[in-house]
Design a protein around this motif. Structure first.
Motif, PDB file in Angstrom:
ATOM      1  N   THR A  23       0.818  -1.214   0.000  1.00 21.69           N
ATOM      2  CA  THR A  23       0.000   0.000   0.000  1.00 21.69           C
ATOM      3  C   THR A  23       0.849   1.261   0.000  1.00 21.69           C
ATOM      4  O   THR A  23       2.034   1.241   0.325  1.00 21.69           O
ATOM      5  N   ARG A  24       0.197   2.340  -0.341  1.00 23.64           N
ATOM      6  CA  ARG A  24       0.832   3.656  -0.345  1.00 23.64           C
ATOM      7  C   ARG A  24      -0.148   4.677   0.224  1.00 23.64           C
ATOM      8  O   ARG A  24      -1.341   4.436   0.307  1.00 23.64           O
ATOM      9  N   GLY A  25       0.345   5.831   0.591  1.00 23.41           N
ATOM     10  CA  GLY A  25      -0.502   6.938   0.998  1.00 23.41           C
ATOM     11  C   GLY A  25      -1.303   6.673   2.255  1.00 23.41           C
ATOM     12  O   GLY A  25      -0.807   6.114   3.237  1.00 23.41           O
ATOM     13  N   VAL A  26      -2.610   7.056   2.213  1.00 27.88           N
ATOM     14  CA  VAL A  26      -3.473   6.949   3.377  1.00 27.88           C
ATOM     15  C   VAL A  26      -3.652   5.494   3.797  1.00 27.88           C
ATOM     16  O   VAL A  26      -3.668   5.186   5.001  1.00 27.88           O
ATOM     17  N   ALA A  27      -3.788   4.609   2.822  1.00 28.10           N
ATOM     18  CA  ALA A  27      -3.968   3.186   3.146  1.00 28.10           C
ATOM     19  C   ALA A  27      -2.776   2.648   3.931  1.00 28.10           C
ATOM     20  O   ALA A  27      -2.943   1.905   4.909  1.00 28.10           O
ATOM     21  N   ARG A  28      -1.594   3.041   3.546  1.00 34.01           N
ATOM     22  CA  ARG A  28      -0.392   2.599   4.262  1.00 34.01           C
ATOM     23  C   ARG A  28      -0.363   3.164   5.679  1.00 34.01           C
ATOM     24  O   ARG A  28       0.045   2.476   6.622  1.00 34.01           O
ATOM     25  N   LEU A  29      -0.805   4.419   5.833  1.00 35.86           N
ATOM     26  CA  LEU A  29      -0.852   5.019   7.163  1.00 35.86           C
ATOM     27  C   LEU A  29      -1.816   4.264   8.075  1.00 35.86           C
ATOM     28  O   LEU A  29      -1.527   4.049   9.257  1.00 35.86           O
ATOM     29  N   LEU A  30      -2.963   3.855   7.530  1.00 32.71           N
ATOM     30  CA  LEU A  30      -3.932   3.109   8.322  1.00 32.71           C
ATOM     31  C   LEU A  30      -3.376   1.749   8.732  1.00 32.71           C
ATOM     32  O   LEU A  30      -3.514   1.327   9.892  1.00 32.71           O
TER      33      LEU A  30
END
Length: 221
Positions: free
Chosen positions: A44-51
């Motif tokens: 994942t990247r971006g917001v998904a990775r942060l979650l």
């Protein structure tokens, strides 16, 4: 007549079944969590990775003893009641899984990009590349780390006596109530955990040697 060190040790081992049960059920939580979230963090990247990272860090960075108290003693206040075994296996397993997920992610990132590109050139889909090329190599390379995580999980079961499970630590506390000999009791407890963990450590060394051996499958596809 005071109990001998050997008698105390045998008494403590009466809690071995609970220790092993919590460890086994903990793996049921730890292994899927490590694989799913390790792979998710890798892909994942971006917001998904942060979650994904947030979930991992919650279980990895929170104090296990606090999580045990919250899930066993605090949740019933809001109407959610879990057994001591379920709470112990879940908390210890997901905590271990949080650490193991980072080994999964790092193992996948360590694979040369050329192998992924070669799979794409052969017409393989992204999931096929992951499951046929990347994960097999990563899991072999990470196997010693997983063994270390298993040892940490076994040692962490010493905390489950706090939620009333009769494990080896709980048995040591019971013996301490009738036999005032803290040196012998906790030496015996130390030896009990050593007897359980050392064979796992030996297996980990053997596995590490196998993985590092020339011509092993971890050297590439």
């Amino acid at each position: 007549m005071p109990m001998s060190l050997f008698e105390i040790w045998l008494g403590i081992l009466q809690g071995l079944g609970t220790t092993l049960t919590v460890t086994a059920y903990g793996l049921v939580f730890a292994v899927p969590f490590a694989l799913v979230f390790g792979v998710a963090q890798y892909l994942t990247r971006g917001v998904a990775r942060l979650l994904v990272t947030g979930v991992i860090e919650f279980w990895r960075s929170s104090a296990v003893i606090i999580l045990l108290f919250v899930f066993y003693y605090a949740l019933p206040v809001v109407g959610v009641t879990l057994s001591a075994l379920t709470v112990s296996a879940m908390v210890l397993g997901l905590n271990a899984g949080g650490y193991a997920s980072q080994a999964v992610r790092a193992g996948l990132q360590a694979i040369p990009a050329g192998q992924k590109e070669a799979g794409a050139a052969l017409g393989l889909s992204r999931p096929a590349i992951l499951f046929l090329i990347e994960l097999p190599q990563a899991l072999i390379a990470m196997s010693p780390t997983f063994v270390n995580t298993l040892i940490q999980l076994v040692k962490a079961t010493a905390l489950v006596s706090l939620v009333t499970l009769t494990d080896m630590t709980f048995r040591a506390k019971e013996i301490a109530q009738v036999e005032y000999n803290p040196v012998a009791i906790y030496t015996a407890l130390l030896l009990a955990f050593f007897v359980v963990c050392y064979p796992i450590a030996l297996a980990g060394r053997w596995l590490e040697a196998r993985v590092a051996a020339p011509g092993s499958r971890s050297s590439g596809v």
